[in-house]
Design a protein around this motif. Structure first.
Motif, PDB file in Angstrom:
ATOM      1  N   SER A 111       0.283  48.392  14.546  1.00 27.65           N
ATOM      2  CA  SER A 111       0.766  49.189  13.416  1.00 27.65           C
ATOM      3  C   SER A 111       2.148  49.736  13.752  1.00 27.65           C
ATOM      4  O   SER A 111       2.572  49.739  14.921  1.00 27.65           O
ATOM      5  CB  SER A 111      -0.182  50.357  13.153  1.00 27.65           C
ATOM      6  N   SER A 112       2.815  50.247  12.729  1.00 24.96           N
ATOM      7  CA  SER A 112       4.132  50.839  12.935  1.00 24.96           C
ATOM      8  C   SER A 112       4.042  52.006  13.926  1.00 24.96           C
ATOM      9  O   SER A 112       4.871  52.137  14.836  1.00 24.96           O
ATOM     10  CB  SER A 112       4.692  51.291  11.591  1.00 24.96           C
ATOM     11  N   ALA A 113       3.013  52.849  13.776  1.00 21.28           N
ATOM     12  CA  ALA A 113       2.867  54.005  14.675  1.00 21.28           C
ATOM     13  C   ALA A 113       2.634  53.536  16.118  1.00 21.28           C
ATOM     14  O   ALA A 113       3.201  54.099  17.067  1.00 21.28           O
ATOM     15  CB  ALA A 113       1.711  54.886  14.205  1.00 21.28           C
ATOM     16  N   ASP A 114       1.826  52.503  16.289  1.00 21.80           N
ATOM     17  CA  ASP A 114       1.576  51.968  17.639  1.00 21.80           C
ATOM     18  C   ASP A 114       2.858  51.387  18.239  1.00 21.80           C
ATOM     19  O   ASP A 114       3.111  51.515  19.442  1.00 21.80           O
ATOM     20  CB  ASP A 114       0.501  50.870  17.599  1.00 21.80           C
ATOM     21  N   GLN A 115       3.647  50.731  17.393  1.00 18.21           N
ATOM     22  CA  GLN A 115       4.911  50.159  17.882  1.00 18.21           C
ATOM     23  C   GLN A 115       5.859  51.261  18.347  1.00 18.21           C
ATOM     24  O   GLN A 115       6.492  51.144  19.399  1.00 18.21           O
ATOM     25  CB  GLN A 115       5.589  49.337  16.790  1.00 18.21           C
ATOM     26  N   LEU A 170       8.414  43.637  20.375  1.00 25.69           N
ATOM     27  CA  LEU A 170       8.829  44.861  19.674  1.00 25.69           C
ATOM     28  C   LEU A 170      10.315  44.762  19.354  1.00 25.69           C
ATOM     29  O   LEU A 170      11.085  44.272  20.186  1.00 25.69           O
ATOM     30  CB  LEU A 170       8.614  46.077  20.577  1.00 25.69           C
ATOM     31  N   GLY A 171      10.696  45.247  18.172  1.00 22.57           N
ATOM     32  CA  GLY A 171      12.120  45.278  17.836  1.00 22.57           C
ATOM     33  C   GLY A 171      12.566  44.024  17.114  1.00 22.57           C
ATOM     34  O   GLY A 171      11.845  43.477  16.278  1.00 22.57           O
ATOM     35  N   ALA A 219       7.888  38.479  15.570  1.00 26.87           N
ATOM     36  CA  ALA A 219       8.444  39.708  14.998  1.00 26.87           C
ATOM     37  C   ALA A 219       7.859  40.926  15.703  1.00 26.87           C
ATOM     38  O   ALA A 219       6.929  40.820  16.511  1.00 26.87           O
ATOM     39  CB  ALA A 219       8.141  39.754  13.500  1.00 26.87           C
ATOM     40  N   SER A 220       8.395  42.071  15.365  1.00 25.26           N
ATOM     41  CA  SER A 220       7.956  43.320  15.986  1.00 25.26           C
ATOM     42  C   SER A 220       6.477  43.577  15.691  1.00 25.26           C
ATOM     43  O   SER A 220       6.050  43.501  14.533  1.00 25.26           O
ATOM     44  CB  SER A 220       8.798  44.474  15.449  1.00 25.26           C
ATOM     45  N   GLY A 221       5.723  43.872  16.716  1.00 26.32           N
ATOM     46  CA  GLY A 221       4.295  44.147  16.561  1.00 26.32           C
ATOM     47  C   GLY A 221       3.423  42.917  16.718  1.00 26.32           C
ATOM     48  O   GLY A 221       2.194  43.036  16.742  1.00 26.32           O
ATOM     49  N   ASP A 222       4.056  41.739  16.840  1.00 27.79           N
ATOM     50  CA  ASP A 222       3.277  40.503  16.994  1.00 27.79           C
ATOM     51  C   ASP A 222       2.708  40.392  18.409  1.00 27.79           C
ATOM     52  O   ASP A 222       3.354  40.791  19.386  1.00 27.79           O
ATOM     53  CB  ASP A 222       4.140  39.259  16.739  1.00 27.79           C
ATOM     54  N   ALA A 223       1.525  39.808  18.497  1.00 30.44           N
ATOM     55  CA  ALA A 223       0.942  39.469  19.800  1.00 30.44           C
ATOM     56  C   ALA A 223       0.804  37.957  19.874  1.00 30.44           C
ATOM     57  O   ALA A 223       0.555  37.293  18.857  1.00 30.44           O
ATOM     58  CB  ALA A 223      -0.415  40.141  19.969  1.00 30.44           C
ATOM     59  N   PRO A 235      12.337  46.804  12.903  1.00 31.27           N
ATOM     60  CA  PRO A 235      11.982  47.846  11.935  1.00 31.27           C
ATOM     61  C   PRO A 235      12.800  49.104  12.228  1.00 31.27           C
ATOM     62  O   PRO A 235      12.840  49.559  13.375  1.00 31.27           O
ATOM     63  CB  PRO A 235      10.490  48.095  12.210  1.00 31.27           C
ATOM     64  N   PRO A 236      13.484  49.659  11.202  1.00 27.36           N
ATOM     65  CA  PRO A 236      14.404  50.773  11.455  1.00 27.36           C
ATOM     66  C   PRO A 236      13.727  51.974  12.124  1.00 27.36           C
ATOM     67  O   PRO A 236      14.358  52.671  12.921  1.00 27.36           O
ATOM     68  CB  PRO A 236      14.908  51.156  10.055  1.00 27.36           C
ATOM     69  N   GLU A 237      12.452  52.184  11.827  1.00 25.24           N
ATOM     70  CA  GLU A 237      11.782  53.380  12.365  1.00 25.24           C
ATOM     71  C   GLU A 237      11.634  53.338  13.895  1.00 25.24           C
ATOM     72  O   GLU A 237      11.329  54.350  14.518  1.00 25.24           O
ATOM     73  CB  GLU A 237      10.409  53.594  11.701  1.00 25.24           C
ATOM     74  N   LEU A 238      11.854  52.165  14.500  1.00 24.56           N
ATOM     75  CA  LEU A 238      11.767  52.080  15.961  1.00 24.56           C
ATOM     76  C   LEU A 238      13.032  52.603  16.634  1.00 24.56           C
ATOM     77  O   LEU A 238      13.025  52.938  17.816  1.00 24.56           O
ATOM     78  CB  LEU A 238      11.536  50.634  16.418  1.00 24.56           C
TER      79      LEU A 238
END
Ligand code: SIN
Ligand code: MN
Length: 207
Positions: free
Chosen positions: A15-19, A139-140, A162-166, A189-192
């Motif tokens: 998730s975005s929060a986990d990232q 990530l990123g 992509a960011s968050g992919d495993a 993702p800008p929030e990172l």
């Protein structure tokens, strides 16, 4: 989803929060008391990433694992955080595999970062023969990831991570060639608040 025998790509596993949480932990490690550095490899060339090994240190000159960074500053590899162990274990389980990771190679790629086609084969013979997977988390910025066969000459597919992919490769895919041909700048993702890409690859050195 399984993209080939023993190879899995889980898009947006985190998730975005986990990232955000993971990026912050990685940043603290990379700029911490045992900082990331640019390894020089066997032929004398510099890698195109900044690297920090956790749990065990991978020596770019000998391609062997060791406790202290004898190819750089002799500092001990920082321990692998318990939360990282759990994350990699859970991702492996999602692919139907068992992994008790004891090391992670954390790489930072800037806009020019890349990694040539290679096999991950510096873990113990038993670990590789058992097909214990490599688990990768991105990530990123998005990367163009190359995934080939068991021989260098075999065709290579390219896949965007992509960011968050495993991404998991174990069992019959454990020794497949792979690399990163380019980073797509500005796609994080800008929030990172991250310029560039972080990639973590987890492995289990021995059974
Ligand atoms: C690696 O093969 O060690 C890194 C792969 C990646 O950055 O996705
Ligand atoms: Mn690799």
């Amino acid at each position: 989803m399984e993209i080939g025998p023993g190879a899995f790509h889980f898009a947006r596993y985190l998730s975005s929060a986990d990232q955000i949480a993971l990026v912050n932990q990685c940043r603290a490690l990379i700029d911490g008391p045992v900082p990331a550095y640019v390894p020089v490899v066997r032929g004398g060339g510099k890698m195109h990433v900044r690297m920090l090994c956790l749990g065990r240190h991978w020596n770019g000159r000998t391609y062997a694992y060791e406790t202290h960074r004898t190819d750089f500053d002799n500092l001990p590899a920082p321990p692998l955080p318990a939360a990282f162990v759990r994350l990699a274990h859970d991702i492996a389980r999602a692919a139907g595999m068992l992994l008790a990771p004891d090391l992670c190679i954390l790489n930072y790629y800037d806009a020019d970062g890349r990694m040539g086609l290679h096999q991950d084969k510096d873990e113990s013979e038993r670990s590789i023969a058992a097909g214990l997977p490599v688990v990768s988390v991105s990530l990123g910025d998005t990367a163009r990831f190359l995934f080939g066969g068991l021989r260098r000459k075999e065709p290579v597919e390219s896949r965007l991570l992509a960011s968050g992919d495993a991404f998991v490769f174990g069992g019959p895919a454990r020794l497949r060639y792979h690399g990163v041909s380019r980073i797509l700048p500005g796609t994080a993702p800008p929030e990172l608040g991250l310029v560039g890409r972080l990639n973590l690859t987890f492995r289990q050195y021995d059974l």
